[in-house]
Design an enzyme around this catalytic site. Sequence first.
Site, PDB file in Angstrom:
ATOM      1  N   HIS A  83      -5.819   3.014  -4.336  1.00  0.00           N
ATOM      2  CA  HIS A  83      -5.721   3.279  -2.899  1.00  0.00           C
ATOM      3  C   HIS A  83      -6.178   4.708  -2.601  1.00  0.00           C
ATOM      4  O   HIS A  83      -5.693   5.335  -1.667  1.00  0.00           O
ATOM      5  CB  HIS A  83      -4.276   3.050  -2.436  1.00  0.00           C
ATOM      6  CG  HIS A  83      -4.147   2.769  -0.963  1.00  0.00           C
ATOM      7  ND1 HIS A  83      -4.926   1.885  -0.286  1.00  0.00           N
ATOM      8  CD2 HIS A  83      -3.292   3.297  -0.037  1.00  0.00           C
ATOM      9  CE1 HIS A  83      -4.563   1.838   0.986  1.00  0.00           C
ATOM     10  NE2 HIS A  83      -3.582   2.701   1.167  1.00  0.00           N
ATOM     11  N   ASP A 136       0.817  -1.210   0.000  1.00  0.00           N
ATOM     12  CA  ASP A 136       0.000   0.000   0.000  1.00  0.00           C
ATOM     13  C   ASP A 136       0.856   1.267   0.000  1.00  0.00           C
ATOM     14  O   ASP A 136       2.027   1.256   0.420  1.00  0.00           O
ATOM     15  CB  ASP A 136      -0.903   0.039   1.240  1.00  0.00           C
ATOM     16  CG  ASP A 136      -1.952  -1.056   1.223  1.00  0.00           C
ATOM     17  OD1 ASP A 136      -1.985  -1.828   0.252  1.00  0.00           O
ATOM     18  OD2 ASP A 136      -2.729  -1.132   2.190  1.00  0.00           O
ATOM     19  N   ASP A 137       0.240   2.368  -0.459  1.00  0.00           N
ATOM     20  CA  ASP A 137       0.721   3.757  -0.289  1.00  0.00           C
ATOM     21  C   ASP A 137       1.735   4.211  -1.329  1.00  0.00           C
ATOM     22  O   ASP A 137       2.156   5.371  -1.289  1.00  0.00           O
ATOM     23  CB  ASP A 137       1.338   3.991   1.102  1.00  0.00           C
ATOM     24  CG  ASP A 137       0.341   3.763   2.219  1.00  0.00           C
ATOM     25  OD1 ASP A 137      -0.860   3.674   1.918  1.00  0.00           O
ATOM     26  OD2 ASP A 137       0.766   3.675   3.381  1.00  0.00           O
ATOM     27  N   HIS A 147       3.588  -2.401   3.084  1.00  0.00           N
ATOM     28  CA  HIS A 147       3.633  -1.023   2.582  1.00  0.00           C
ATOM     29  C   HIS A 147       4.945  -0.779   1.852  1.00  0.00           C
ATOM     30  O   HIS A 147       5.998  -1.290   2.265  1.00  0.00           O
ATOM     31  CB  HIS A 147       3.504  -0.006   3.727  1.00  0.00           C
ATOM     32  CG  HIS A 147       2.190  -0.092   4.443  1.00  0.00           C
ATOM     33  ND1 HIS A 147       1.925  -1.032   5.426  1.00  0.00           N
ATOM     34  CD2 HIS A 147       1.050   0.642   4.312  1.00  0.00           C
ATOM     35  CE1 HIS A 147       0.692  -0.875   5.875  1.00  0.00           C
ATOM     36  NE2 HIS A 147       0.139   0.141   5.213  1.00  0.00           N
ATOM     37  N   HIS A 149      -5.079   9.185  -0.149  1.00  0.00           N
ATOM     38  CA  HIS A 149      -5.040   8.330   1.034  1.00  0.00           C
ATOM     39  C   HIS A 149      -6.077   8.791   2.059  1.00  0.00           C
ATOM     40  O   HIS A 149      -5.805   8.918   3.249  1.00  0.00           O
ATOM     41  CB  HIS A 149      -3.648   8.318   1.664  1.00  0.00           C
ATOM     42  CG  HIS A 149      -3.392   7.116   2.531  1.00  0.00           C
ATOM     43  ND1 HIS A 149      -3.770   7.060   3.852  1.00  0.00           N
ATOM     44  CD2 HIS A 149      -2.788   5.936   2.268  1.00  0.00           C
ATOM     45  CE1 HIS A 149      -3.411   5.911   4.376  1.00  0.00           C
ATOM     46  NE2 HIS A 149      -2.814   5.195   3.436  1.00  0.00           N
TER      47      HIS A 149
END
Length: 750
Positions: free
Chosen positions: A133, A82-83, A234, A137
């Site tokens: 995503h 993620d991210d 991540h 965020h």
Amino acid sequence: MRREPRVHWLLLTLAMGVLLAELCLNGFVTHVGGEGSGPAPSPDPRPAPTAVVAGAAVQRLGPGVAVSSRGMPAKTIALTFDDGPDPRWTPRILDVLARHRAHATFFQVGSHVNEHPGLARRVLAEGHEIGSHTFTHVNVATAPSRRLDAELTLTGNAIAAATGRRPVLVRPPYSSEPEAVTAADHRAHLRIAAAGYLIVLTDLDTGDWRRPGAEAIAAAARPEGTAGAVVMMHDSGGDRAQTVAALDLLIPALKARGYRFVTVSEGLGMPAMPVAGATERWRGQAFRVAQLAGGWLAGALTVLLLVAVVLAGLRLAAQLVTARVHLRRLRRESRPLEYVGPVSVIVPAYNEAANIAATVRSLVGSDYPALEVIVVDDGSTDGTADLVERLGLLGVYVLRQANAGKPAALNHGIAYAQHDILVLVDGDTVFEPDAVGRLVQPLRDPLVGAVSGNTKVANRGGLLGRWQHLEYVIGFNLDRRMFDVAECMPTVPGAIGAFRRAAVEDVGGVSADTLAEDTDFTMAVLRDGWRVVYEPGAVAWAEAPSTLRQLWRQRYRWCYGTMQAMWKHRRALRERGRAGRLGRRGLAYLLLFQVLLPLTAPMVDVYALYGLFFLDPLTVAATWLGFTAVQVATAAYALHLDGERWTPLWSLPLQQIVYRQLMYLVVVQSTVMALLGGRLRWHRMARTGAATAHAAGDRDRNDPPWLQPQGRRREADLPTQVLPAIAARRAGRGHAGTSAGSPNSRWPTN
């Protein structure tokens, strides 16, 4: 005569609007949302429906449709990151995956994809998969519906523009296992699913954002027995070195147990990401350009603001240091006032009936022993000349001419004047009794060709008057002290200035080439090799504009005329001596602080507005308060130097709201007019008699008996030393050879 431009105001407004929009976009992308943190508190912490919390990691939702969920098959791991993409950690993770021949799914933030589209392309090129995503965020449980829709659309467009593919998977930020889904999360997930996306949660949350250590991360990612799992990690949002190290521990260990590492779609037997449409790609490219432009503009304005602050600090330091030097020099060279020769005062006047009587009375009431006053009426239509003649004051002469402009009136008066020391005065200026005497003292030095006096605002009532009063004291007078020390004085103000006749003749008199004839004239005197100095003790009171419209017109003329004078004398930049000091010090200073920096001020103001919405409010407030405190301290010191009270200081912070912006817009207008090559018409200010009112308030204390309103100046009351000059005038002896008599004991000769 070219008409003044108008369309540029629309263009400026549009440009500032676009700039603010770009900065707000950057603020939205940069300062909204967060990364690399754990689940945020839910506004509705009740659990989601049982089918959700008891379901598998990948869920298909829909209104009125039973929840459908699936997980990974046995001995199948879907690593998810993620991210990202992150320019430091995403490539390192891709390298580890490539080394171990493992595939993964990357849930990427749309704004990061716009910043690093090449990494998104590399992810797909190496056989991995990309999911959404959101764009910033955002916590989907707290985001308004329209905001959530925009986040999904912008992220899909960003991925489409970078890769040509459209995402079908969404990992909600701050999500975890299905059992952690709340009622608020579920409502947001339903809206996401309605847009055609599959919700991907996780079976094993490694908590790598806490950085517990590579072994702990790897242990958290190992499923029990032979179960498959969706594993959350991540690749951005902080230091991901432990995540990279954990992959080197996890993948070989699980492969040894017969596990395979696949994308989420591959594990579920779904097709790969579909091809994006041309509309999505073009929209994504356009928004990417806008986002990058906003980031560039924010960075550029940050640098510009820092440069402006540094330059303002250097300017302030130079002003304060040179003011101190100038003050010490005046004290060191201080000596009793001396008689330096007879003086001719020239007063050009056009429709100055409101103040001309007070101006003439203050000049005749001067305590300097030998003085003639020449009022040049430049075609007035309000009876200015008649009013002066009706005063019946001895030593005052009135010349009449057809309207030809202030420079012509000054030259006419200079030609008529009989003395070698010339004081040039505006028709709305009231002199202190000792102003002329103090003004001419520097002319004792034969190298001094001109002296600037100290102009003060007479009408200080109201905010506009106080602001102009502070501007005169802080800006004009501090600057003149600095110019005096640096020997590059660009302007002797038309309100009060003394000149040596030889200097005037050397430069051919007052030029009409520019609208700032005083600045043009002073620069010519400097370039001719004469010194120009400042005498703060020579005080004259002038009427300042009483309305914003009048202020605009006056400052517009001043600014435009100053630009004309700077261009006319631009060769001073290459000259030597005093001319070179004018060019490399005076002109450079004017260009930087009165043209270039003011032109950037609207952008700085827009940036400040952006800061109020997106930057730390405490930092913004502290910056503004610090800047204001420095201004107040500087103003207090300047008022102290000028012998003024500090009471107007309370109005200084309010200058930032209206007055400062007006002055900057004046520079914008003047610059546009100059670039178009236009000729600005003369804007005359309507007088209200403020200088007269000021003189009337001080008359009882300052004026001699023969200047009282009921009386006329009688020859018997005059100082004896001016009588020969009057007799010579009456006898028609002309200019040459006329004597002003001998000074008395108060005015010893030098």
